[in-house]
Design an enzyme around this catalytic site. Structure first.
Site, PDB file in Angstrom:
ATOM      1  N   HIS A  13       0.819  -1.223   0.000  1.00  0.00           N
ATOM      2  CA  HIS A  13       0.000   0.000   0.000  1.00  0.00           C
ATOM      3  C   HIS A  13       0.853   1.274   0.000  1.00  0.00           C
ATOM      4  O   HIS A  13       0.472   2.290   0.573  1.00  0.00           O
ATOM      5  CB  HIS A  13      -0.982  -0.030   1.176  1.00  0.00           C
ATOM      6  CG  HIS A  13      -0.332  -0.081   2.534  1.00  0.00           C
ATOM      7  ND1 HIS A  13      -0.888  -0.726   3.605  1.00  0.00           N
ATOM      8  CD2 HIS A  13       0.841   0.440   2.990  1.00  0.00           C
ATOM      9  CE1 HIS A  13      -0.099  -0.584   4.657  1.00  0.00           C
ATOM     10  NE2 HIS A  13       0.955   0.124   4.316  1.00  0.00           N
ATOM     11  N   HIS A 203      10.328  -3.880   3.541  1.00  0.00           N
ATOM     12  CA  HIS A 203      10.731  -2.469   3.498  1.00  0.00           C
ATOM     13  C   HIS A 203      11.089  -1.965   4.886  1.00  0.00           C
ATOM     14  O   HIS A 203      10.568  -2.426   5.886  1.00  0.00           O
ATOM     15  CB  HIS A 203       9.686  -1.558   2.846  1.00  0.00           C
ATOM     16  CG  HIS A 203       8.327  -1.431   3.502  1.00  0.00           C
ATOM     17  ND1 HIS A 203       7.497  -2.493   3.743  1.00  0.00           N
ATOM     18  CD2 HIS A 203       7.641  -0.338   3.924  1.00  0.00           C
ATOM     19  CE1 HIS A 203       6.351  -2.056   4.277  1.00  0.00           C
ATOM     20  NE2 HIS A 203       6.426  -0.750   4.414  1.00  0.00           N
ATOM     21  N   GLU A 250       4.315  -5.483   8.547  1.00  0.00           N
ATOM     22  CA  GLU A 250       2.942  -5.303   8.032  1.00  0.00           C
ATOM     23  C   GLU A 250       2.407  -6.594   7.411  1.00  0.00           C
ATOM     24  O   GLU A 250       1.193  -6.784   7.305  1.00  0.00           O
ATOM     25  CB  GLU A 250       2.912  -4.186   6.973  1.00  0.00           C
ATOM     26  CG  GLU A 250       3.110  -2.798   7.552  1.00  0.00           C
ATOM     27  CD  GLU A 250       3.039  -1.695   6.487  1.00  0.00           C
ATOM     28  OE1 GLU A 250       2.835  -0.536   6.852  1.00  0.00           O
ATOM     29  OE2 GLU A 250       3.219  -1.989   5.277  1.00  0.00           O
TER      30      GLU A 250
HETATM   31  C1  DHB Z   1       5.890   3.882   2.760  1.00  0.00           C
HETATM   32  C2  DHB Z   1       4.893   3.901   3.718  1.00  0.00           C
HETATM   33  C3  DHB Z   1       4.187   2.752   4.006  1.00  0.00           C
HETATM   34  O1  DHB Z   1       3.156   2.726   4.888  1.00  0.00           O
HETATM   35  C4  DHB Z   1       4.497   1.560   3.400  1.00  0.00           C
HETATM   36  O2  DHB Z   1       3.814   0.466   3.785  1.00  0.00           O
HETATM   37  C5  DHB Z   1       5.490   1.521   2.440  1.00  0.00           C
HETATM   38  C6  DHB Z   1       6.196   2.689   2.118  1.00  0.00           C
HETATM   39  C7  DHB Z   1       6.620   5.138   2.435  1.00  0.00           C
HETATM   40  O3  DHB Z   1       6.427   6.157   3.121  1.00  0.00           O
HETATM   41  O4  DHB Z   1       7.385   5.134   1.464  1.00  0.00           O
HETATM   42 FE    FE Z   2       2.475   0.926   5.505  1.00  0.00          FE
END
Ligand code: DHB
Ligand code: FE
Length: 306
Positions: A13, A203, A250
């Site tokens: 997301h 991430h 997540e």
């Molecule tokens: C980012 C934010 C998020 O909530 C995520 O799941 C992935 C990336 C971001 O700020 O780049």
């Molecule tokens: Fe997120």
């Protein structure tokens, strides 16, 4: 006839995806492969639009601050405004809820001993709106550039705390999905329900490891989620953090959606059919993963009526 889960949908997301759509930048070289990957899914979704989406996501300290942190929260309102995350609300329609089904699920799941927080007022952030944009595409704008029209179906927001420790275990998320499935099955109206799991994949947004991507972990997660979710549910938090980065946690939310499929409530039941699988690196600092798993509703029904 009762409500039934027809499919589960999984997607990252990343907010930059929503910004690319809102700013008309989807045909830039950087974004083309990402949006091409969702094209077949949008076609599938147009042919398989459900009556209701039960959407598992996390709020990013937008509506829930650190003042109060529900582990699991169900949106029972009729209407959910799009949140302002600092740059004004995204120019997408507000979300229409399904208070009757949401209240039924709240009751049935709480009576199965899961402590849900009931939320009657909630603004929804990128965790919920970016998946809708990815799967339904760019909707029309009004003359002032603001949103016009509506999303194709009602959405029940289901927020999970994956921001502040302690967050729920994968095992608990899978079991919660099983409880949600029982609740949906006992709703006395013939509704086609999809359950979506969002967030991930690997991430990390801050610190010395910012930008971490782990394709090997993500691939194994997708394989396992499809074929052996019980094993995936046993992955401890420390492994998500180590392998998939601090925000990779997540991914536990995907297990809630997976728990609602037939093979999780009926051990001999049909395994889901993989309609779509896509993986792309990078979008912003994130690996993007996406699955559509179809449930064999027909076979389940035949078994029930036999
Ligand atoms: C980012 C934010 C998020 O909530 C995520 O799941 C992935 C990336 C971001 O700020 O780049
Ligand atoms: Fe997120």
């Amino acid at each position: 006839m009762s409500a039934h889960v027809t499919a589960t949908v999984y997607t990252s997301h990343v907010p930059a995806i929503g910004a690319a759509m809102d700013l008309g930048r989807t045909d830039e070289e950087y974004w083309v492969p990402l949006f091409e990957g969702y094209e077949p899914s949008r076609t599938w979704m147009a042919d398989n639009t459900p009556d209701v989406i039960f959407l598992v996501y996390n709020d990013h300290a937008t509506s829930f601050s650190l003042d109060f942190i529900p582990t699991f929260a169900i949106g029972t309102a009729a209407h959910f405004p799009v949140a302002d995350e600092g740059w004004g609300p995204r120019p997408v329609p507000d979300v229409v809820g399904h208070p009757e089904l949401a209240s039924h699920i709240a009751q049935e799941v709480i009576l199965q001993d899961f402590d849900l927080t009931i939320v009657n007022k909630l603004a929804v952030d990128h965790g919920l709106t970016v998946p809708l944009s990815l799967l339904f595409g760019q909707l029309d704008r009004g003359p002032d550039g603001g949103p016009a029209g509506a999303w194709p179906c009602p959405v029940i927001p289901f927020a999970v705390n994956v921001v502040q420790y302690p967050v729920p275990s994968g095992r608990r998320c899978l079991a919660l999905g099983q409880a949600i499935r029982r609740a949906i099955d006992s709703y006395p109206e013939d509704l086609n329900v999809q359950v979506w799991g969002t967030g991930g994949m690997s991430h990390q947004l801050q610190g010395p490891r910012a930008g971490l991507i782990n394709r090997e972990f993500d691939t194994a997660f997708l394989d396992g989620l499809i074929a052996d979710p019980v094993r995936v549910a046993a992955i401890p938090h420390i492994e998500y953090i180590r392998e998939a980065g601090s925000e990779g946690i997540e991914l536990v939310m995907w297990l809630i959606a997976r728990g609602t499929m037939t093979d999780m409530s009926d051990p001999g039941g049909p395994a889901p059919t993989v309609r779509r699988r896509f993986y792309h690196v990078p979008a912003s600092n994130t690996a993007v993963g996406h699955l559509i798993l179809e449930d064999d509703v027909q076979r389940t029904r035949e078994k029930e009526s036999a």
